[in-house]
Design a protein around this motif. Structure first.
Motif, PDB file in Angstrom:
ATOM      1  N   SER A 139       0.872  -1.167   0.000  1.00 10.11           N
ATOM      2  CA  SER A 139       0.000   0.000   0.000  1.00 10.11           C
ATOM      3  C   SER A 139       0.912   1.220   0.000  1.00 10.11           C
ATOM      4  O   SER A 139       2.126   1.107  -0.112  1.00 10.11           O
ATOM      5  N   ASP A 140       0.302   2.388   0.104  1.00 10.67           N
ATOM      6  CA  ASP A 140       1.070   3.608  -0.135  1.00 10.67           C
ATOM      7  C   ASP A 140       2.348   3.708   0.672  1.00 10.67           C
ATOM      8  O   ASP A 140       3.428   3.793   0.133  1.00 10.67           O
ATOM      9  N   ALA A 141       2.178   3.719   1.981  1.00  8.87           N
ATOM     10  CA  ALA A 141       3.298   4.150   2.804  1.00  8.87           C
ATOM     11  C   ALA A 141       4.373   3.096   2.910  1.00  8.87           C
ATOM     12  O   ALA A 141       5.546   3.404   2.985  1.00  8.87           O
ATOM     13  N   GLN A 148       7.926   2.257   0.655  1.00  6.79           N
ATOM     14  CA  GLN A 148       9.311   2.677   0.877  1.00  6.79           C
ATOM     15  C   GLN A 148      10.058   1.608   1.674  1.00  6.79           C
ATOM     16  O   GLN A 148       9.631   1.220   2.754  1.00  6.79           O
ATOM     17  N   GLY A 152       7.438  -2.930  -7.276  1.00  9.77           N
ATOM     18  CA  GLY A 152       6.550  -1.816  -6.939  1.00  9.77           C
ATOM     19  C   GLY A 152       6.964  -1.123  -5.664  1.00  9.77           C
ATOM     20  O   GLY A 152       6.205  -0.344  -5.097  1.00  9.77           O
ATOM     21  N   SER A 166      -2.769  11.536   5.025  1.00  4.06           N
ATOM     22  CA  SER A 166      -3.266  11.730   3.667  1.00  4.06           C
ATOM     23  C   SER A 166      -3.787  13.144   3.457  1.00  4.06           C
ATOM     24  O   SER A 166      -3.761  13.667   2.353  1.00  4.06           O
TER      25      SER A 166
END
Lengths: 480, 480, 480
Positions: free
Chosen positions: C157-159, C162, C184, C379
């Motif tokens: 997912s987004d966070a 990294q 990804g 967000s």
């Protein structure tokens, strides 16, 4: 904005960042140059080192520059410029003229203009265009200016991973995009250097999409405040000589809030309904809406969120009612008068039904309101498929409007008929605020009747009235 | 879903997008072709232009196509197909047959099928498979269909940056992934073309993970509503002839909400406890859980969020109690009767303790409840390390359950013993709803006793009962 | 943390993941090797297959390994190691010694150490450093250890997109970065292998930034709880012999919550004000703040969110006041005494004004408080431009502090002057909690006076007192 906030943000730049101990990967890597040894220059340099670049700072006094990240080289401007193909200009526009004598060394180089201004229209042309005019031999690319030194030091978080660039040369832009990608950023090419001004204005903007909705909210609040002030407080003072001015603080606020909330909620759903009727009237979806409708559509989210804010205040104002001195005083007074006058009051089941239904509808409406607000959060709405999002925002949204409108009608109840309601021949606030939501709900009801709905669905699937004989292949696009 | 919402969304497509003024970077760049000049085709074309591609639209009537993004070329289908290696098919499935005569021009080309259907199982095979069967010489890649024209125009936000593709040819897929990356999207290869159907169903789904939890919530609400209707309102009518039906709106709702909330919260923590006991019984973690447990586990988040929703309504219903007409009437009546009958009531410290503790536990429980809800927001939970997330959701989650259960016990207090509580020999609702949370808390208590906890921890670190003599290296995996 | 939560999380790994049916793209793709067939190894293998890699699992008993993702190859360790250049080590540190005999096959290979420990400082050196010391011929890269098997299976997912890596060899790290990108993920090079320990500690940390603010909150709560316990309850018991201990649950809690909330809110704004004065005193922004101020600045967000939590509890505690048994009892008693003693009480407009203003300010303050909390969500704050964020957090933040402080002053009103307020010569809690916010607001007021503001703005634009004669170009950096 005063400089105050700026420093509070800035002050974090110097502080313990999670990247602090990172050791740069050394040698034989590509070299980039950074002009300017301020906060931004140093932060950018550190980040470039971490991404594996060799970094050369250009400084007028290379031997006295301090605070530079460990691993970077410091040279004079001319030597620094010669050492790399890509040069980041982290210097304020006022000092760009120091680049003029470097024209030879900068020839063919890619200059990335990172600068921002302190207010809009500070200069006649964009900083990047000014830079290009000073150093005509170089390829200027505007970009990265939405990043703060702080976000560079702390690594990009989700949303500010996106940076925008523009410039004349495709090659120069691709070189910059490559660096951005290595820094974990995603650069979007916005076109030629003429867009630079827009990019430079971006970090200066303050809630541009909120302006119109905020103005509407403030205007409505002020109008209804004065209307109710006259009807409630001044009327009581003039006709009965009573000073009930203390009611401004809670009673009046608790009338203005729900009124504004309901009106703004219906303003949020009105443009969608209007757009549907316009498509129905035109018989096609392939014509642009008028500009005012477009702009209105784009601020629906803001209208809805402001409506939620007012609803939230209304809930709080309602819930503290029993704690108020005035209410407690009146309640005691009422009981005392019942005793003293030896009255007996009868329990009225109808009133109980009405009062409880009114409260219950309000609670359910507010619950849905909050749900709509939560699904407006970027991280939540991004996790929804498009169909889910439109189900929540449209189906549940209209249900919310219906519940809140019914809540207000129940509040009014049979007072609509009583003439004592119309002080000075003016209707009470809640009646005025019912007009718009009732219209929206009626129009929406029309739109979901089977025959209208069928036509509208066909139009949205690409059907055009009187266009069936034309080539259907190109005009029937995909329903996304 | 009616077409209604669709148009409201769609109508934004035509409007002022932030990318509007972007000037495409011209010439000598790679060319791609877009078939279809509808919303999606035009939006995709614009975005491709912005990303630096040369864009050729294929149209049956190339000279009369309007609204196309500035900078794009428009050709007939055959000419357009020949001009590029990659062709995006932004046309509805019904019109795919126009591609059959183009078989020669499409030979060896990569066709990206962007289409979606309007409902599940609309056609016997996936659109992409149908396309492949029509144009056997081309390489069909399904993908990008989760993007709406709207999100293409406005640039991808965080979550919808992810797109899925599938297809038979690795090279074709890699070409599509390259384009996706340039558009700022992250494409994930999901495998062969047989997955296309799944990808096509994705945008049509409406909260698939919420269905089971929602059904449970509705079922429980209905069951308890009728149970309490009989016990409270019909009982009063039958035995005393009193009509207290108005209580449905608030009193009954305020009993159903907390009951359903508490049951759903315990349903949220029960599967984890069951899973632990199953691992303990099996003595290994390397066997799959039964399917029903798996499915239950996967909807814990939804169960918890629905429980929070009901708790939120319970809080609102409780806070408006003193505003209700019925409550105010009763309060006055009570005071009046104290006076008239000249009674004196004694202040009972124990009752004060109980009442205040009951309220305080409820408040703290709700506070934690809200905290759990906030950490469930995607952006918040993503920012947590895995250990932090599990601390919040498990430790604080069970504490919430404990507080809410204690809150309910204190509500019941000594009424558990009074026979008048059991109208028609049925226990009141709050007693029924205490069963499940009490069981969950007891089982959890068992699990955290040192000896059980030690065994469970070893099992989770890879230890297997009776497996110590086997090779330990492969069977002891990393604890992530 | 017990192993309890771990399994609950883990148990999801085995379950229906959205990627389950994905078919790997076969053949002629790059091969990578995974040692370890536990949860993490299998999940990583599946993800690598989906990204188009050929995956070879290394296992001691290649013929009896089960549950491996379809499409992967299983070989003995030595054969597996030879088949690929990149080897992921998904094995616990305790079993690393099986790699020693493979030294020959591992020579020149890139080993990615994925391991984590169960607690900090479990071993004298980092796992990755230990691995490097065992297999000196290979290039060890630490990384990916922040990913759980669960997040690998479900796609990032987004966070958590990294990931951090570190290692000695630039080439090895670039190979790992390439794989991460294909998966990804966005990998950030943190430097040499000496950073490995830090990376290994990362997943073990439990809210490190929340510790100090939480300690402050707990300390303040405890201090004020005992202070008020003595002043309110013990005082009443000692001087009047009354047992009002039941007040602990609600009344006392409702005093502690707002006091702690207001103090923490001012602690959130104090460091910014102090930093401004320090810059003003020093006449430059180019000197680091003292460490304590740096650390304080970095936990302002947490201080503010805890303050919001306490304010939320205060609101709930206030709203349930009229439901409390004690309050209802007192209210009836008061009415009864009015009747029995035949008193008449006069309505006091001033008291009504004060009571309503007090409530209204509290509501508005809380509304802004909630707004600040919402803009702190990752967000939301990511979607704001830097100027917008600082407007909300600084301008609206100080306004919130002002409203809440005024709310508290109105609560005190004229009781400040009455000597009966000072039981046992101690001031009431709300007076104590007014000190800090008053100081912060006064200092802030000083800072926004035109002359001070002008100086501070110049300093923040890079101006240094007594530095104008020096070279201005390098010392005047860009204002980001």
């Amino acid at each position: 904005m005063t400089g105050q906030e700026r420093s509070e943000e800035k002050s974090e730049c110097v502080s313990l960042s999670p990247m602090r101990e990172a050791v740069p990967t050394p040698s034989k890597c590509e070299r980039v140059c950074v002009f300017g040894t301020g906060d931004l220059g140093r932060s950018l340099g550190l980040r470039l080192l971490q991404a594996g670049y060799g970094v050369v700072f250009g400084s007028r006094r290379p031997h006295s520059s301090s605070f530079l990240p460990h691993g970077a080289q410091v040279l004079g401007h001319a030597a620094a410029a010669q050492s790399a193909h890509l040069i980041f200009i982290a210097v304020q526009r006022e000092h760009y003229d120091f680049l003029v004598p470097l024209a030879n060394q900068l020839k063919g180089k890619v200059l990335v203009d990172l600068s921002n201004n302190q207010r809009k229209n500070q200069y006649p042309e964009a900083n990047a265009e000014y830079l290009q005019s000073l150093v005509t031999g170089a390829e200027v690319v505007k970009g990265f200016n939405t990043l703060s030194a702080w976000s560079l030091q702390n690594g990009p978080s989700d949303a500010n991973r996106q940076v925008y660039i523009c410039g004349e040369s495709v090659e120069a832009k691709q070189a910059v995009i490559a660096v951005a990608t290595k820094l974990g950023l995603s650069a979007l090419d916005r076109g030629f250097l003429s867009v630079a001004r827009e990019l430079e204005d971006f970090p200066l903007q303050l809630f541009p999409q909120w302006r119109l909705p905020l103005r509407i909210a403030i205007g409505l609040s002020a109008a209804f405040f004065f209307y109710l002030l006259i009807r409630d407080i001044i009327y009581a003072y003039v006709t009965q000589g009573k000073d009930i001015s203390f009611r401004i603080m809670v009673s009046l606020a608790n009338k203005v809030c729900p009124i504004v909330s309901l009106i703004m909620l219906s303003l949020c759903y009105l443009p969608g309904v209007l757009a549907s009727f316009l498509q129905l009237y035109r018989g096609t979806k392939y014509r642009r809406f008028p500009d005012w409708l477009d702009r209105w559509m784009l601020c629906r989210k803001q209208l809805g969120l402001l409506a939620l804010g007012f609803a939230f205040l209304h809930v709080l104002y309602t819930l503290i009612i029993p704690i108020r001195y005035y209410v407690r005083f009146k309640s005691t007074e009422r009981t005392v008068s019942v005793i003293r006058e030896n009255r007996t009051s009868e329990f009225d089941t109808m009133t109980a039904w009405r009062s409880d239904s009114y409260l219950s509808l309000g609670i359910l409406g507010f619950g849905l309101y909050v749900l709509l607000g939560i699904t407006s959060l970027p991280s939540v709405s991004n996790a929804l498929s498009w169909r889910e999002f439109s189900f929540v925002q449209s189906k549940l949204g209209h249900l919310t409007l219906l519940l809140c409108t019914a809540h207000t009608y129940l509040y009014g109840w049979n007072r609509f008929l009583s003439s004592s309601t119309y002080k000075w021949y003016t209707p009470p606030g809640y009646m005025l605020c019912l007009v718009l939501p009732s219209v929206v709900l009626l129009l929406k009801l029309l739109l979901i009747t089977p025959c209208v709905d069928r036509t509208i669905t066909r139009i949205r699937q690409g059907w055009e009235r009187g266009a069936d004989q034309r080539n259907p292949k190109d005009s029937h696009p995909l329903i996304p």
